[in-house]
Each structure stands twice: as C-alpha cells, then as structure tokens.
Design a protein around this motif. Sequence first.
Motif, mmCIF file in Angstrom:
data_model
loop_
_atom_site.group_PDB
_atom_site.id
_atom_site.type_symbol
_atom_site.label_atom_id
_atom_site.label_comp_id
_atom_site.label_asym_id
_atom_site.label_seq_id
_atom_site.Cartn_x
_atom_site.Cartn_y
_atom_site.Cartn_z
ATOM 1 N N UNK A 149 0.845 -1.185 0.000
ATOM 2 C CA UNK A 149 0.000 0.000 0.000
ATOM 3 C C UNK A 149 0.883 1.239 0.000
ATOM 4 N N UNK A 150 0.409 2.301 -0.662
ATOM 5 C CA UNK A 150 1.162 3.549 -0.747
ATOM 6 C C UNK A 150 0.264 4.692 -0.290
ATOM 7 N N UNK A 151 0.760 5.500 0.644
ATOM 8 C CA UNK A 151 0.034 6.682 1.115
ATOM 9 C C UNK A 151 0.549 7.887 0.341
ATOM 10 N N UNK B 77 -0.693 5.557 -16.152
ATOM 11 C CA UNK B 77 -1.495 5.366 -14.942
ATOM 12 C C UNK B 77 -2.945 5.051 -15.265
ATOM 13 N N UNK B 78 -3.602 4.391 -14.281
ATOM 14 C CA UNK B 78 -5.024 4.094 -14.395
ATOM 15 C C UNK B 78 -5.851 5.326 -14.064
ATOM 16 N N UNK B 79 -7.168 5.123 -13.916
ATOM 17 C CA UNK B 79 -8.061 6.247 -13.644
ATOM 18 C C UNK B 79 -8.071 6.667 -12.183
ATOM 19 N N UNK B 80 -7.471 5.877 -11.300
ATOM 20 C CA UNK B 80 -7.351 6.255 -9.901
ATOM 21 C C UNK B 80 -8.569 5.947 -9.064
ATOM 22 N N UNK C 63 -1.039 15.391 -5.389
ATOM 23 C CA UNK C 63 -0.647 14.443 -6.431
ATOM 24 C C UNK C 63 -0.965 13.030 -5.948
ATOM 25 N N UNK C 64 -2.237 12.618 -6.027
ATOM 26 C CA UNK C 64 -2.583 11.293 -5.508
ATOM 27 C C UNK C 64 -1.942 10.181 -6.338
#
Length: 144
Positions: free
Chosen positions: A8-10, A127-130, A16-17
Amino acid sequence: VKENKRGFVASASKNDPCKEAHSFEAQVIIMNHHGTISAGYTPVLDCHTAHIACKFTELLQKMYKRTGKVTEKDPKRIKTGDACMCLLKPTKPMVVETFKEYPPLGRFAVRDMKQTVADGVVKTVTKGDGTGGKTTKSAAKAPK
C-alpha cells in the motif's frame, strides 16, 4: 492502521494522488540471469514494499550500461550484462512513479529463482483512472 497491507502507498490526495500503474517503461540492467530474457518473461518485481509479478511485454532498445547509448532497437532477447529499455505490465494493481519525481517509488529489483536477477529504474508510467484507492474525508470535501 489494521487496513494497511504490504504494498500500500500513502500519498497527498489533494496534490498528487498516487494511482495504479497499467504499464510502465523502465531501464533494466541484467546482473545475474542463467539464460536469456525475451518478451513474455514474468518475474517478481520488488518495488518499495510490494512484491508483484510483472510481465516484460516489450523490449524496446538495448543500450550501453554506462553511457545509455542505444546499440540495438527492438532486440529479441537480452542476457547477463545487458541494459535495456523495456515495457512492463503488472499482473496485480501496483503503484510506481518515475524515478525523477519520487525516487523510492521509481526503483525496483527483479527477482527470479530466489535471487536478484536485475535492477531497474522507472522512466515513464501509464497510470489508471485512480478509482482503486481510498480518499480521505478532507480531500473529498475540498473544492476541485
């Protein structure tokens, strides 16, 4: 805290998520591999705390390790001692960033057969759509 798991990344959800990487281009240096590596090779990548299998979908170019000068475009295979630019695709959701922006999220080790086979640096990320991550309450309330 109990919801956090390995990999997991915070991140700052306002600025900038971090988002899931669909694929990424990386410079990889093969250090110790018993044979040759070609497109379709799927080793485990150790990036930050994540250990996820990634597929070498395409070998883009072979280059000199020290200078970065391109020696061959679209090589069929690479072996120990070679450096190359390649396109990698994670088999599970994974967060990586370019080495220039976020160095800890931009380096990785390639592991196979319980040993480190190669090292790499992420150059570009698709990157994906988030939609996969969680958003904090304050970020959801913030004006866009």
